[in-house]
Design a protein around this motif. Structure first.
Motif, PDB file in Angstrom:
ATOM      1  N   GLY A 156       0.808  -1.217   0.000  1.00 44.88           N
ATOM      2  CA  GLY A 156       0.000   0.000   0.000  1.00 44.88           C
ATOM      3  C   GLY A 156       0.840   1.265   0.000  1.00 44.88           C
ATOM      4  N   THR A 157       0.303   2.316  -0.637  1.00 38.92           N
ATOM      5  CA  THR A 157       1.007   3.606  -0.697  1.00 38.92           C
ATOM      6  C   THR A 157       0.166   4.761  -0.160  1.00 38.92           C
ATOM      7  N   ASN A 158      -1.117   4.530   0.143  1.00 36.49           N
ATOM      8  CA  ASN A 158      -1.996   5.588   0.658  1.00 36.49           C
ATOM      9  C   ASN A 158      -2.424   5.259   2.082  1.00 36.49           C
ATOM     10  N   PHE A 159      -2.371   6.276   2.946  1.00 38.82           N
ATOM     11  CA  PHE A 159      -2.669   6.063   4.356  1.00 38.82           C
ATOM     12  C   PHE A 159      -3.507   7.218   4.898  1.00 38.82           C
ATOM     13  N   VAL A 160      -4.382   6.902   5.850  1.00 39.62           N
ATOM     14  CA  VAL A 160      -5.145   7.901   6.597  1.00 39.62           C
ATOM     15  C   VAL A 160      -4.822   7.676   8.073  1.00 39.62           C
ATOM     16  N   ILE A 161      -4.218   8.675   8.702  1.00 39.31           N
ATOM     17  CA  ILE A 161      -3.780   8.566  10.090  1.00 39.31           C
ATOM     18  C   ILE A 161      -4.714   9.381  10.974  1.00 39.31           C
ATOM     19  N   GLU A 162      -5.276   8.751  11.989  1.00 38.55           N
ATOM     20  CA  GLU A 162      -6.120   9.445  12.953  1.00 38.55           C
ATOM     21  C   GLU A 162      -5.255  10.023  14.067  1.00 38.55           C
ATOM     22  N   ASP A 163      -5.522  11.283  14.422  1.00 36.71           N
ATOM     23  CA  ASP A 163      -4.759  11.939  15.492  1.00 36.71           C
ATOM     24  C   ASP A 163      -5.623  13.024  16.127  1.00 36.71           C
ATOM     25  N   SER A 164      -5.900  12.867  17.401  1.00 39.06           N
ATOM     26  CA  SER A 164      -6.797  13.791  18.095  1.00 39.06           C
ATOM     27  C   SER A 164      -6.178  15.170  18.308  1.00 39.06           C
ATOM     28  N   ASP A 165      -4.864  15.317  18.059  1.00 33.79           N
ATOM     29  CA  ASP A 165      -4.229  16.627  18.201  1.00 33.79           C
ATOM     30  C   ASP A 165      -4.427  17.517  16.980  1.00 33.79           C
ATOM     31  N   ILE A 166      -5.052  17.007  15.927  1.00 31.43           N
ATOM     32  CA  ILE A 166      -5.335  17.824  14.750  1.00 31.43           C
ATOM     33  C   ILE A 166      -6.699  18.475  14.951  1.00 31.43           C
ATOM     34  N   LYS A 167      -6.662  19.737  15.291  1.00 33.19           N
ATOM     35  CA  LYS A 167      -7.887  20.458  15.658  1.00 33.19           C
ATOM     36  C   LYS A 167      -7.992  21.756  14.866  1.00 33.19           C
ATOM     37  N   ALA A 168      -9.193  22.322  14.855  1.00 30.69           N
ATOM     38  CA  ALA A 168      -9.417  23.597  14.171  1.00 30.69           C
ATOM     39  C   ALA A 168      -8.639  24.702  14.907  1.00 30.69           C
ATOM     40  N   GLY A 187      10.563   5.144  -0.578  1.00 32.67           N
ATOM     41  CA  GLY A 187      10.063   6.325  -1.252  1.00 32.67           C
ATOM     42  C   GLY A 187       9.611   7.422  -0.319  1.00 32.67           C
ATOM     43  N   GLY A 188       9.669   8.669  -0.831  1.00 37.32           N
ATOM     44  CA  GLY A 188       9.202   9.797  -0.054  1.00 37.32           C
ATOM     45  C   GLY A 188       7.690   9.806   0.048  1.00 37.32           C
ATOM     46  N   CYS A 189       7.190  10.401   1.122  1.00 36.83           N
ATOM     47  CA  CYS A 189       5.749  10.451   1.389  1.00 36.83           C
ATOM     48  C   CYS A 189       5.314  11.898   1.553  1.00 36.83           C
ATOM     49  N   THR A 190       4.121  12.223   1.063  1.00 38.09           N
ATOM     50  CA  THR A 190       3.638  13.597   1.054  1.00 38.09           C
ATOM     51  C   THR A 190       2.197  13.669   1.551  1.00 38.09           C
ATOM     52  N   VAL A 191       1.940  14.591   2.484  1.00 38.46           N
ATOM     53  CA  VAL A 191       0.583  14.831   2.973  1.00 38.46           C
ATOM     54  C   VAL A 191      -0.207  15.586   1.910  1.00 38.46           C
ATOM     55  N   PHE A 192      -1.424  15.102   1.597  1.00 40.07           N
ATOM     56  CA  PHE A 192      -2.237  15.806   0.597  1.00 40.07           C
ATOM     57  C   PHE A 192      -3.581  16.280   1.148  1.00 40.07           C
ATOM     58  N   LEU A 193      -3.944  15.889   2.377  1.00 34.07           N
ATOM     59  CA  LEU A 193      -5.205  16.352   2.952  1.00 34.07           C
ATOM     60  C   LEU A 193      -5.117  16.312   4.470  1.00 34.07           C
ATOM     61  N   ILE A 194      -5.531  17.423   5.103  1.00 33.97           N
ATOM     62  CA  ILE A 194      -5.635  17.490   6.560  1.00 33.97           C
ATOM     63  C   ILE A 194      -7.079  17.799   6.907  1.00 33.97           C
ATOM     64  N   GLU A 195      -7.669  16.989   7.780  1.00 31.68           N
ATOM     65  CA  GLU A 195      -9.033  17.222   8.252  1.00 31.68           C
ATOM     66  C   GLU A 195      -9.052  17.062   9.764  1.00 31.68           C
ATOM     67  N   LEU A 196     -10.173  17.342  10.379  1.00 31.93           N
ATOM     68  CA  LEU A 196     -10.267  17.232  11.833  1.00 31.93           C
ATOM     69  C   LEU A 196      -9.895  15.822  12.278  1.00 31.93           C
ATOM     70  N   VAL A 197      -8.957  15.738  13.189  1.00 36.54           N
ATOM     71  CA  VAL A 197      -8.449  14.524  13.837  1.00 36.54           C
ATOM     72  C   VAL A 197      -7.931  13.475  12.854  1.00 36.54           C
ATOM     73  N   ALA A 198      -7.466  13.896  11.668  1.00 43.13           N
ATOM     74  CA  ALA A 198      -6.897  12.931  10.728  1.00 43.13           C
ATOM     75  C   ALA A 198      -6.141  13.664   9.626  1.00 43.13           C
ATOM     76  N   PHE A 199      -5.198  12.951   9.010  1.00 38.29           N
ATOM     77  CA  PHE A 199      -4.552  13.467   7.808  1.00 38.29           C
ATOM     78  C   PHE A 199      -4.299  12.309   6.840  1.00 38.29           C
ATOM     79  N   HIS A 200      -4.236  12.653   5.542  1.00 42.47           N
ATOM     80  CA  HIS A 200      -4.054  11.679   4.476  1.00 42.47           C
ATOM     81  C   HIS A 200      -2.695  11.919   3.826  1.00 42.47           C
ATOM     82  N   PHE A 201      -1.972  10.854   3.499  1.00 40.73           N
ATOM     83  CA  PHE A 201      -0.730  11.014   2.761  1.00 40.73           C
ATOM     84  C   PHE A 201      -0.513   9.841   1.820  1.00 40.73           C
TER      85      PHE A 201
END
Length: 260
Positions: A156-168, A187-201
């Motif tokens: 796999g190359t796509n991940f969604v990480i849950e993190d409660s420290d990501i807040k508005a 390979g290098g990894c790049t974040v492409f989306l940040i949302e409440l309590v999660a980010f995608h890379f």
């Protein structure tokens, strides 16, 4: 010298020195304190004054020896300026003053070892920076990390990480990440989306089993003053060492062009 001297930041280091002895250089040793993470420093970005080669790393309890091994060694005259630009080095977690030892060898040591001038690794400062301005996280490939979305399997190359420290407000959130493991060249990894309590890379190649995920959550306040990258003027001038045959030279600061 680093292009960015903030703690726990992945950056590019520029090593410059001048040879004092004519001889065939097979290996350049760059000895870092083991506070630095050199595990991803696997390639040279730019070089001058020396032939093509490759990097090799060996570490002990107190230090790490990053070696540049020349593929086809030739005799190098005394007074030759040599420059190596090395990416993907992670600064120590602790602010302080650090030095890098430099030596050259064929079968025997030609020049050095000589310590570079001290250079500072600094914390970020600012009157309105809260204690939670930067939060470092490490996820491992085990149940706790898997439950939060980190489950590398070499496919796999796509991940969604849950993190409660990501807040508005999300507009003030920045996430810096890289994957690390005993496997070089992943390979290098790049974040492409940040949302409440999660980010995608996404990663350019799949992280292997048991890889660790290191990332920083940076919560940007309205005004930030970052510590200067340059050392004090007493440290910025190249110094000769009468007890050694190697001159260490400070390099100019340069913005790192690569990102995990």
């Amino acid at each position: 010298m680093p292009s960015n001297n903030i703690v726990n930041t992945r950056t590019t280091y520029e090593v410059m020195f001048k040879t004092a002895t004519t001889g065939t250089i097979k290996t350049i040793h760059m000895t870092f304190p083991n506070d630095f993470d050199l595990s991803a420093a696997t390639r040279i970005i730019e070089k001058s004054g020396i032939g093509s080669g490759s990097l090799s790393l060996s570490c002990s309890i107190s230090r790490c020896d990053l070696k540049y091994i020349v593929s086809s060694p030739v005799s190098v005259p005394a007074g030759t300026s040599i420059r190596l630009e090395i990416g993907r080095i992670i600064n120590p977690d602790t602010a302080g003053s650090y030095k890098v030892g430099i030596s050259t060898e064929a079968q025997l040591i030609l020049d050095g070892p000589t310590q570079s001038p001290s250079f500072p690794i600094k914390d970020i400062t600012g009157n309105d920076v809260s204690p939670n301005f930067m939060i470092q996280k490490i996820l491992t490939d085990e149940p706790n990390g898997n439950n939060l979305g980190w489950n590398p399997d070499g496919v796999g190359t796509n991940f969604v990480i849950e993190d409660s420290d990501i807040k508005a407000p999300l507009s003030n959130i920045h996430i810096s990440l890289n994957t690390q493991s005993s496997v070089a060249g992943e390979g290098g990894c790049t974040v492409f989306l940040i949302e409440l309590v999660a980010f995608h890379f996404t990663c350019s190649s799949p992280p292997p089993n048991h890889a660790k995920l290191h990332y920083l959550i940076i919560k940007l306040p309205a005004h930030i003053t970052a510590s200067s990258v340059s050392a004090s003027s007493s440290e910025s001038t190249p110094q000769s060492n009468s007890s050694s045959n190697l001159e260490s030279e400070r390099s100019h600061d340069q913005i790192a062009s690569e990102f995990p």
